[in-house]
Design a protein around this motif. Sequence first.
Motif, PDB file in Angstrom:
ATOM      1  N   PHE B   8       0.820  -1.210   0.000  1.00 37.17           N
ATOM      2  CA  PHE B   8       0.000   0.000   0.000  1.00 37.17           C
ATOM      3  C   PHE B   8       0.855   1.260   0.000  1.00 37.17           C
ATOM      4  N   VAL B   9       0.506   2.149  -0.905  1.00 33.65           N
ATOM      5  CA  VAL B   9       1.011   3.519  -0.878  1.00 33.65           C
ATOM      6  C   VAL B   9      -0.213   4.411  -1.023  1.00 33.65           C
ATOM      7  N   GLY B  14      -2.140   2.371  -5.128  1.00 28.80           N
ATOM      8  CA  GLY B  14      -2.167   1.705  -3.825  1.00 28.80           C
ATOM      9  C   GLY B  14      -3.596   1.437  -3.379  1.00 28.80           C
ATOM     10  N   ASN B  36       3.231  -1.330   4.138  1.00 27.29           N
ATOM     11  CA  ASN B  36       3.524   0.059   3.768  1.00 27.29           C
ATOM     12  C   ASN B  36       5.011   0.258   4.044  1.00 27.29           C
ATOM     13  N   ARG B 102       1.850   1.618 -11.333  1.00 26.92           N
ATOM     14  CA  ARG B 102       1.683   3.072 -11.312  1.00 26.92           C
ATOM     15  C   ARG B 102       1.776   3.683 -12.707  1.00 26.92           C
TER      16      ARG B 102
END
Lengths: 138, 138
Positions: B8-9, B14, B36, B102
């Motif tokens: 997770f970001v 995320g 994280n 991303r």
Amino acid sequence: MTTIVVGFVPKPEGRAALRRAAEEAQLRDAKLVVVNSHRCGRSYDSDESVASEAALAEVRQQLDATGVSYEVRQLVRGLDPAEDMIAVAEQVKAEFIVIGLRRRSPVGKLILGSNAQRILLDSPCPVLAVKAEEDEEE
Amino acid sequence: MTTIVVGFVPKPEGRAALRRAAEEAQLRDAKLVVVNSHRCGRSYDSDESVASEAALAEVRQQLDATGVSYEVRQLVRGLDPAEDMIAVAEQVKAEFIVIGLRRRSPVGKLILGSNAQRILLDSPCPVLAVKAEEDEEE
């Protein structure tokens, strides 16, 4: 009914992908679409045709016992396997795509080939990437 | 009980990964481990600590309504995020890892970053790669 698309080649990574896709299909009561794609630019001669039949027989052998509903699409359209997979995933509105990551023999190191990269980046849905077990290697 | 590990970001990719991981956990009655990870070589100063707290709050907000059982591991160990993810996946014997891919702003083209590539190649289990919806982009 949801649909899972899986790329199959008659190699350890193809078998691993098919096995995992069948498990996921059972879990979700989903249908499998197995894509067996022939390489861009190669002529589809009788040797390849025999290899295709053998691949199809192998898919049937692996899936018939699972009770999963499936169809096999053998594509010889002069497209890259990645393009074939993405086109099928779009057409059937796939829940996700399953691909096998291949090892570069003889060292056994995994590589992210151009087809895998393209499917990961261009697919309209999530992509589950699986590996063959070491002892499954040819 | 099976365990799903998700990176997770606090960014669109995320959130997409976390949402998908929660769906998969519900489907399998699995437990989620949310990782994280803080970047290698960066000092963990108070600004980052605040950002972490905000990230944690966001994870809670996204997951508490799902009923999924989860734990969050915030790792600041000087390792690459890929190494952290793989270490956690090995430790909990993860069923699979979920990662978000991303986009390189501002063009929005997806890229397969070095962390994603490493997780795909080195993970001990399958990897589900998801994308943020275009309209989720920041």
